[in-house]
Write a protein that holds these residues in place. Structure first.
Motif, mmCIF file in Angstrom:
data_model
loop_
_atom_site.group_PDB
_atom_site.id
_atom_site.type_symbol
_atom_site.label_atom_id
_atom_site.label_comp_id
_atom_site.label_asym_id
_atom_site.label_seq_id
_atom_site.Cartn_x
_atom_site.Cartn_y
_atom_site.Cartn_z
ATOM 1 N N VAL A 199 0.850 -1.196 0.000
ATOM 2 C CA VAL A 199 0.000 0.000 0.000
ATOM 3 C C VAL A 199 0.883 1.242 0.000
ATOM 4 C CG1 VAL A 199 -1.896 -1.146 1.224
ATOM 5 C CG2 VAL A 199 -0.160 0.107 2.518
ATOM 6 N N ARG A 200 0.349 2.332 -0.536
ATOM 7 C CA ARG A 200 1.034 3.617 -0.496
ATOM 8 C C ARG A 200 0.897 4.212 0.896
ATOM 9 N NH1 ARG A 200 0.034 7.084 -5.954
ATOM 10 N NH2 ARG A 200 0.800 8.677 -4.491
ATOM 11 N N THR A 201 2.005 4.752 1.429
ATOM 12 C CA THR A 201 1.946 5.323 2.772
ATOM 13 C C THR A 201 1.292 6.699 2.781
ATOM 14 O OG1 THR A 201 4.176 6.224 2.485
ATOM 15 C CG2 THR A 201 3.982 4.070 3.546
ATOM 16 N N ASP A 202 1.164 7.346 1.606
ATOM 17 C CA ASP A 202 0.556 8.679 1.597
ATOM 18 C C ASP A 202 -0.958 8.627 1.467
ATOM 19 O OD1 ASP A 202 0.712 7.678 -0.988
ATOM 20 O OD2 ASP A 202 1.094 9.623 -1.913
ATOM 21 N N THR A 203 -1.474 7.654 0.732
ATOM 22 C CA THR A 203 -2.920 7.591 0.502
ATOM 23 C C THR A 203 -3.565 6.331 1.061
ATOM 24 O OG1 THR A 203 -2.670 6.480 -1.644
ATOM 25 C CG2 THR A 203 -2.649 8.910 -1.639
ATOM 26 N N GLY A 204 -2.752 5.322 1.361
ATOM 27 C CA GLY A 204 -3.299 4.048 1.822
ATOM 28 C C GLY A 204 -3.849 3.203 0.693
ATOM 29 N N ALA A 205 -3.653 3.642 -0.561
ATOM 30 C CA ALA A 205 -4.181 2.906 -1.713
ATOM 31 C C ALA A 205 -3.463 1.567 -1.859
ATOM 32 C CB ALA A 205 -4.007 3.728 -2.989
ATOM 33 N N ALA A 206 -4.241 0.507 -2.064
ATOM 34 C CA ALA A 206 -3.673 -0.827 -2.247
ATOM 35 C C ALA A 206 -3.052 -0.932 -3.641
ATOM 36 C CB ALA A 206 -4.757 -1.880 -2.079
ATOM 37 N N LEU A 207 -1.873 -1.533 -3.701
ATOM 38 C CA LEU A 207 -1.160 -1.676 -4.970
ATOM 39 C C LEU A 207 -1.103 -3.113 -5.457
ATOM 40 C CD1 LEU A 207 1.837 0.741 -4.231
ATOM 41 C CD2 LEU A 207 -0.302 1.258 -5.421
ATOM 42 N N GLY A 208 -1.026 -4.078 -4.528
ATOM 43 C CA GLY A 208 -0.956 -5.462 -4.960
ATOM 44 C C GLY A 208 -0.917 -6.432 -3.793
ATOM 45 N N ALA A 209 -1.017 -7.715 -4.121
ATOM 46 C CA ALA A 209 -0.914 -8.784 -3.129
ATOM 47 C C ALA A 209 0.422 -9.482 -3.324
ATOM 48 C CB ALA A 209 -2.058 -9.775 -3.295
ATOM 49 N N VAL A 210 1.163 -9.670 -2.237
ATOM 50 C CA VAL A 210 2.520 -10.206 -2.322
ATOM 51 C C VAL A 210 2.731 -11.282 -1.263
ATOM 52 C CG1 VAL A 210 3.440 -8.039 -3.236
ATOM 53 C CG2 VAL A 210 3.429 -8.417 -0.771
ATOM 54 N N GLY A 211 3.865 -11.980 -1.400
ATOM 55 C CA GLY A 211 4.196 -13.017 -0.439
ATOM 56 C C GLY A 211 4.734 -12.439 0.857
ATOM 57 N N ALA A 212 4.889 -13.300 1.844
ATOM 58 C CA ALA A 212 5.301 -12.862 3.178
ATOM 59 C C ALA A 212 6.733 -12.335 3.193
ATOM 60 C CB ALA A 212 5.158 -14.022 4.164
ATOM 61 N N ARG A 213 7.597 -12.773 2.259
ATOM 62 C CA ARG A 213 9.002 -12.365 2.245
ATOM 63 C C ARG A 213 9.242 -11.126 1.388
ATOM 64 N NH1 ARG A 213 12.669 -17.297 0.635
ATOM 65 N NH2 ARG A 213 14.233 -15.680 1.081
ATOM 66 N N TYR A 214 8.207 -10.620 0.771
ATOM 67 C CA TYR A 214 8.348 -9.477 -0.123
ATOM 68 C C TYR A 214 8.789 -8.226 0.650
ATOM 69 C CZ TYR A 214 6.965 -5.999 -3.694
ATOM 70 O OH TYR A 214 6.950 -4.981 -4.619
ATOM 71 N N ASP A 256 8.132 -2.171 -10.007
ATOM 72 C CA ASP A 256 6.750 -2.650 -9.918
ATOM 73 C C ASP A 256 6.406 -2.884 -8.458
ATOM 74 O OD1 ASP A 256 4.603 -4.451 -11.872
ATOM 75 O OD2 ASP A 256 4.660 -4.898 -9.732
ATOM 76 N N HIS A 257 5.305 -2.274 -8.005
ATOM 77 C CA HIS A 257 4.903 -2.391 -6.592
ATOM 78 C C HIS A 257 3.727 -3.349 -6.395
ATOM 79 C CE1 HIS A 257 7.675 0.671 -5.344
ATOM 80 N NE2 HIS A 257 7.063 1.666 -5.985
ATOM 81 N N THR A 258 3.376 -4.120 -7.444
ATOM 82 C CA THR A 258 2.194 -4.975 -7.349
ATOM 83 C C THR A 258 2.510 -6.388 -6.886
ATOM 84 O OG1 THR A 258 2.327 -5.817 -9.630
ATOM 85 C CG2 THR A 258 1.183 -3.708 -9.281
ATOM 86 N N GLY A 259 3.770 -6.776 -6.968
ATOM 87 C CA GLY A 259 4.126 -8.158 -6.686
ATOM 88 C C GLY A 259 4.161 -9.013 -7.930
ATOM 89 N N ASN A 260 3.761 -8.446 -9.070
ATOM 90 C CA ASN A 260 3.738 -9.195 -10.331
ATOM 91 C C ASN A 260 4.946 -8.911 -11.217
ATOM 92 O OD1 ASN A 260 1.217 -10.420 -9.801
ATOM 93 N ND2 ASN A 260 0.162 -8.553 -10.464
ATOM 94 N N GLY A 261 5.849 -8.051 -10.749
ATOM 95 C CA GLY A 261 7.004 -7.707 -11.566
ATOM 96 C C GLY A 261 8.212 -7.435 -10.700
ATOM 97 N N GLN A 262 9.383 -7.447 -11.323
ATOM 98 C CA GLN A 262 10.629 -7.225 -10.606
ATOM 99 C C GLN A 262 11.057 -5.765 -10.690
ATOM 100 O OE1 GLN A 262 12.796 -10.246 -12.967
ATOM 101 N NE2 GLN A 262 13.177 -11.318 -11.050
ATOM 102 N N PHE A 263 12.065 -5.434 -9.903
ATOM 103 C CA PHE A 263 12.790 -4.184 -10.061
ATOM 104 C C PHE A 263 13.792 -4.456 -11.168
ATOM 105 C CE2 PHE A 263 16.550 -1.633 -9.318
ATOM 106 C CZ PHE A 263 16.066 -0.390 -8.939
ATOM 107 N N GLN A 264 13.702 -3.719 -12.267
ATOM 108 C CA GLN A 264 14.613 -3.995 -13.367
ATOM 109 C C GLN A 264 15.253 -2.723 -13.898
ATOM 110 O OE1 GLN A 264 12.888 -5.489 -17.056
ATOM 111 N NE2 GLN A 264 10.844 -4.882 -16.395
ATOM 112 N N CYS A 265 16.460 -2.891 -14.404
ATOM 113 C CA CYS A 265 17.220 -1.792 -14.986
ATOM 114 C C CYS A 265 17.594 -2.198 -16.402
ATOM 115 C CB CYS A 265 18.461 -1.516 -14.153
ATOM 116 S SG CYS A 265 19.425 -0.093 -14.724
#
Length: 401
Positions: free
Chosen positions: A143-158, A223-232
């Motif tokens: 979730v975003r800390t400024d608005t509380g908007a949900a971004l995605g569902a992720v695993g416990a280690r995320y 990607d903050h949804t849990g469906n993608g990686q941090f990529q460069c």
């Protein structure tokens, strides 16, 4: 006292508006006639030339058939003050965003202008069962800390990789802390973000011929949804919207990605080694594209490449044969358009095949998707990467025949 005849004033204003509309229509048609843009559906067009090449936009018309608005499919979010969530060091093709001429090195300024000035945290995944609220121990939500908007569902280690970390990662990657930020923006409510810097080297494709200039960028996509990686990625595209963000991923010369875990962005040595931030990658890219640009091919050659990519079985049904014929017609039309721009070459063939896959090939959107979102998802996930790579290698073989 001055008396104004409102009817006369209205007529004059209307005449001016009609003249402006006719001029806009003439200018638009002139771009079509010059081969700068082409229609890909009754109200959608694709840009074929310049920095905007590959971009798609929609044209809405009034009851008289005149252009009412040209709508860029930028996909960018809107900030709290109503402005577009994009920072750039020079105006983007769609004319949106917050521009600082020649850019800035200050991360805080870019975070604020791009709408990336928020953190992401995780909260427990809860569900209601038999009147009681229970926690799913193996899952959590971002979730975003400024608005509380949900971004995605992720695993416990995320572990979220914060937006600021993307900037710091690029600074450490190139070994400089006076990096001038090229662009940064926000997509899908903060679910995806992009940041880019420009490398000083420029690459020319067929310098003595078509002289296409490719400017290399290094871009971070998070990607903050849990469906993608941090990529460069090292890429010839500057991300300034959803389209160019996916083009940057699609056409990346090389890429490095990491899952969202503790210490993920500290793996700078591995990233630097993988990305190899040197001219050699773009030298190879330039050499191969130049080879394609200098390889003349006939329409029959192009048709054989298409047949290799999309073979037709002898026992194919009538429907399959019809779809096959429609695909060939669409590809041939794009090849004809590209040859008018860069000559009847393998380079034109590659541009035609890539453009078809990105903008014309049928997509079946899911229940919650539009066709455009389905196309963007396919490009980001690399659904057609194998076909594009096969086409590139197959076209390179033509220079040896």
């Amino acid at each position: 006292m001055t008396i104004t005849d409102v009817n006369t004033a209205f007529a004059a204003e209307k005449t001016t508006q009609l003249a402006a509309a006719r001029e806009q229509e003439r200018a638009f048609q002139a771009r079509v006639d010059r081969g700068e843009i082409r229609m890909i559906s009754p109200d959608r067009y694709e840009v074929l030339t310049g920095w905007d090449r590959g971009e798609v936009f929609t044209v809405s018309r009034n009851a008289q058939g005149q252009i009412a608005a040209i709508i860029a499919q930028h996909g960018l979010d809107t900030r709290a003050d109503g402005t577009i969530a994009l920072y750039a060091s020079s105006p983007a093709w769609h004319g949106l965003g917050q521009i600082i001429p020649d850019g800035t090195t200050d991360i805080d300024t870019v975070l604020a202008l791009s709408g990336l000035d928020f953190d992401v945290t995780t909260v427990p995944a809860l569900y209601l069962w038999d009147g009681q609220l229970r926690e799913h121990a193996d899952q959590q939500h971002t979730v975003r800390t400024d608005t509380g908007a949900a971004l995605g569902a992720v695993g416990a280690r995320y572990t979220p990789i914060q937006n600021r970390q993307g900037f710091e990662f690029l600074q450490e990657l190139v070994g400089r802390y006076d990096v001038v930020w090229e662009s940064a923006g926000l997509l899908r409510g903060g679910r995806r973000v992009f940041i880019s810097i420009r490398l000083p080297e420029a690459v020319r494709v067929d310098a003595d011929g078509i002289n296409d200039i490719v400017v290399p960028y290094v871009a971070v996509m998070n990607d903050h949804t849990g469906n993608g990686q941090f990529q460069c990625v090292v890429t010839p595209w500057r991300p300034v919207c959803a389209n160019t963000e996916r083009f940057a991923v699609r056409d990346a010369v090389t890429r490095w990605a990491v899952r969202h875990t503790i210490g993920a962005t500290s793996q700078i040595k591995e990233a630097r080694r993988t990305l190899g931030l040197s001219a050699q990658y773009f030298e190879q890219f330039s050499a191969e594209e130049t080879a394609l640009a200098r390889t003349d091919i006939a329409l029959d050659d192009f048709q054989r490449v298409i047949a290799d990519l999309w073979p037709l079985d002898d026992d194919a049904t009538r429907r399959t044969r019809t779809n096959h014929a429609h695909r060939n017609d669409a590809l041939t039309e794009r090849f004809t358009t590209e040859t008018a721009r860069v000559g009847r070459t393998a380079y034109a063939a590659e541009r035609a095949i890539t453009g078809y896959l990105d903008h014309v090939a049928p997509r079946r959107p899911g229940k919650t998707m539009t066709e455009e979102i389905a196309r963007a998802t396919a490009a980001i996930e690399g659904a057609d990467d194998d076909t594009k790579t096969k086409a590139h290698k197959r076209l390179l073989l033509l220079r040896q025949t």
